[in-house]
Write an enzyme that holds these catalytic residues in place. Structure first.
Site, mmCIF file in Angstrom:
data_model
loop_
_atom_site.group_PDB
_atom_site.id
_atom_site.type_symbol
_atom_site.label_atom_id
_atom_site.label_comp_id
_atom_site.label_asym_id
_atom_site.label_seq_id
_atom_site.Cartn_x
_atom_site.Cartn_y
_atom_site.Cartn_z
ATOM 1 N N TYR A 1 7.419 6.455 0.707
ATOM 2 C CA TYR A 1 6.235 6.722 1.528
ATOM 3 C C TYR A 1 5.159 5.680 1.271
ATOM 4 O O TYR A 1 4.544 5.151 2.209
ATOM 5 C CB TYR A 1 5.714 8.124 1.203
ATOM 6 C CG TYR A 1 4.563 8.588 2.062
ATOM 7 C CD1 TYR A 1 4.783 9.110 3.336
ATOM 8 C CD2 TYR A 1 3.245 8.505 1.601
ATOM 9 C CE1 TYR A 1 3.723 9.542 4.125
ATOM 10 C CE2 TYR A 1 2.194 8.940 2.384
ATOM 11 C CZ TYR A 1 2.434 9.457 3.640
ATOM 12 O OH TYR A 1 1.376 9.884 4.422
ATOM 13 N N LYS B 1 3.499 3.021 3.890
ATOM 14 C CA LYS B 1 2.073 3.055 4.224
ATOM 15 C C LYS B 1 1.365 1.756 3.871
ATOM 16 O O LYS B 1 0.438 1.344 4.569
ATOM 17 C CB LYS B 1 1.409 4.246 3.536
ATOM 18 C CG LYS B 1 1.818 5.600 4.113
ATOM 19 C CD LYS B 1 1.479 5.730 5.598
ATOM 20 C CE LYS B 1 1.821 7.086 6.148
ATOM 21 N NZ LYS B 1 1.496 7.230 7.592
ATOM 22 N N ASP C 1 11.614 10.841 19.309
ATOM 23 C CA ASP C 1 11.856 10.373 17.947
ATOM 24 C C ASP C 1 11.310 8.950 17.873
ATOM 25 O O ASP C 1 11.809 8.054 18.576
ATOM 26 C CB ASP C 1 13.353 10.389 17.647
ATOM 27 C CG ASP C 1 13.687 10.027 16.207
ATOM 28 O OD1 ASP C 1 12.880 9.323 15.566
ATOM 29 O OD2 ASP C 1 14.762 10.431 15.728
ATOM 30 N N VAL C 2 10.293 8.720 17.035
ATOM 31 C CA VAL C 2 9.643 7.408 17.011
ATOM 32 C C VAL C 2 10.548 6.315 16.469
ATOM 33 O O VAL C 2 10.241 5.123 16.627
ATOM 34 C CB VAL C 2 8.324 7.444 16.197
ATOM 35 C CG1 VAL C 2 7.323 8.388 16.830
ATOM 36 C CG2 VAL C 2 8.576 7.796 14.737
ATOM 37 N N THR D 1 -0.972 20.354 4.674
ATOM 38 C CA THR D 1 -0.037 20.369 5.789
ATOM 39 C C THR D 1 1.369 20.658 5.258
ATOM 40 O O THR D 1 1.608 20.579 4.052
ATOM 41 C CB THR D 1 -0.010 19.021 6.542
ATOM 42 O OG1 THR D 1 0.766 18.074 5.779
ATOM 43 C CG2 THR D 1 -1.414 18.467 6.757
#
Length: 314
Positions: free
Chosen positions: A149, A153, A57-58, A185
Site C-alpha cells: 500500500y 501511495k 474495475d479500475v 472505514t
C-alpha cells in the site's frame, strides 16, 4: 439540481461512499463506480437523486472507457472525477505473496493511472474538468507491515504531482489530491492479511465524512493537496526531521495500535475481487494509550539516537 456531473470510482464503501453522499446532498448528478454492483445500489439508495450505477474495475482500462462513455451518454459531460478506489494488504514484505503485492500496486497505483488517463482525455475534449485523487498520509511516511500500500501511495503522490504540473498548460483542467490519515472505514478489515492479526486504523481516527468534505472543497476550489488528520503534520515532521527516532518508534507502535489482538488466518481479502463489506472492526486504541506509549518511546528513542550519534562521531 446542480448542473455539475461527478464520477466517483471506489464509491461502494468508505471514503468513496461518504463522498458520493456528500456530492448528492449538494445536488450534483452522480455516476457511481466500483467492483460490487450490489454495494453500489445500496449507496445509490442513500443518495439524493438517482445516481447512474456503472460496475467498474479500475484495473481494467476497458471498464473505465465504458464508464466514461456511460457518463457522457447520460449527462453529456463530466465536471469532476474523484478516484477513491483502493485495497490493502498487511504483513511483512516477504510474507505477502508476490501476486497479492502486485495486485495492490495494480489497483492503487496503476488503477489510478488508468482513471487519470481516461478522465484527462475527457477533460481535454471538454477543455475543463477536475480530477481528484485520494492519496494518503502513507504517501508521505512509511510503516511496517504495509509495504504494498505504501509503495503504491508513494508512487501515486509522484504521479499526481506530475499530472498537476502538466495540467498547468490547460487552465480549465485541474489535478489535485486529498491525503487522509487514519479513517474509520472497512478497508482495514477487508484487507488481505498475512500479519496474523486483524488490522485497524491507529488513532487519531477520522470519520470518512471529514475526508469527503475535503474532496468537496477540492471540487469547488481545486488546490494541490489537502491533508486530513489532526496528527498528520506532526507524524510527517517526525518522519522527516527525526528519522532515527521515528524508525525506532514506528515498529512497536504499528504492532500495538495498527494491528488488533484479534487473530486471523492468512487470506487475500478483497484484493482480487469484491468481498463482503464489514463495517467497524476491532476495538480502537484510545488516544491516551497512544500518547502514553509514544511519550515513553520518544524518551527511549532520544537516548538511543544520542548514543548512535556519539558512536558515529568517535
Amino acid at each position: 439540481m446542480s448542473e455539475r456531473v461527478v464520477v466517483v470510482t471506489g464509491a461502494s464503501s468508505g471514503i468513496g461512499r461518504a463522498a458520493a453522499k456528500a456530492f448528492a446532498a449538494r445536488g450534483d448528478r452522480l455516476v457511481l463506480a466500483a467492483r460490487s454492483e450490489g454495494d453500489l445500489h445500496q449507496v445509490a439508495a442513500e443518495c439524493r437523486g438517482t445516481p447512474l450505477i456503472v460496475p467498474t474495475d479500475v484495473t481494467k482500462r476497458a471498464d473505465l472507457e465504458a464508464l466514461r462513455d456511460a457518463a457522457v451518454a447520460e449527462f453529456g459531460h463530466i465536471d469532476v472525477w474523484a478516484d477513491t478506489a483502493a485495497v490493502m494488504a498487511y504483513g511483512r514484505f516477504e510474507d505477502v505473496p508476490a501476486e497479492v503485492f502486485d495486485r495492490v500496486i495494480t489497483t492503487d497505483l496503476l488503477g489510478s493511472a488508468n482513471v487519470a488517463r481516461v478522465a484527462l482525455r475527457q477533460f481535454r475534449d471538454q477543455e475543463r474538468g477536475t480530477l481528484i485523487l485520494c492519496s494518503s498520509l502513507l504517501a508521505h511516511i512509511t510503516a511496517p507491515y504495509m509495504s504494498a500500500y505504501i509503495t503504491a501511495k508513494w508512487g501515486l503522490r509522484g504521479l499526481a504531482r506530475t499530472l498537476a504540473q502538466e495540467a498547468r498548460e490547460t487552465p480549465g483542467i485541474k489535478v489535485c489530491t486529498v491525503a487522509p490519515g487514519s479513517v474509520d472505514t472497512p478497508v482495514y478489515t477487508s484487507a488481505a492479511n498475512y500479519a496474523g492479526f486483524v488490522g485497524r486504523p491507529p488513532p487519531p481516527v477520522d470519520r470518512p465524512e471529514r475526508v469527503a468534505a475535503a474532496i468537496l472543497r477540492q471540487a469547488d476550489k481545486p488546490g494541490r493537496e489537502i491533508s486530513v488528520g489532526p496528527a498528520n503534520r506532526f507524524i510527517e515532521f517526525g518522519f522527516t526531521a527525526l528519522p532515527r527516532v521515528y524508525d525506532v518508534l514506528v515498529p512497536p507502535m504499528m504492532r500495538r495500535f495498527g494491528l488488533s489482538r484479534e487473530p486471523v488466518s492468512r487470506h487475500p481479502g478483497n484484493v482480487f475481487g469484491p468481498a463482503k463489506r464489514v463495517e467497524g472492526g476491532p476495538g480502537r486504541p484510545t488516544w491516551r494509550q497512544v500518547t502514553a506509549v509514544a511519550t515513553g518511546g520518544v524518551a527511549a528513542a532520544a537516548v538511543l539516537s544520542q548514543a548512535v550519534r556519539r558512536l558515529s562521531s568517535s
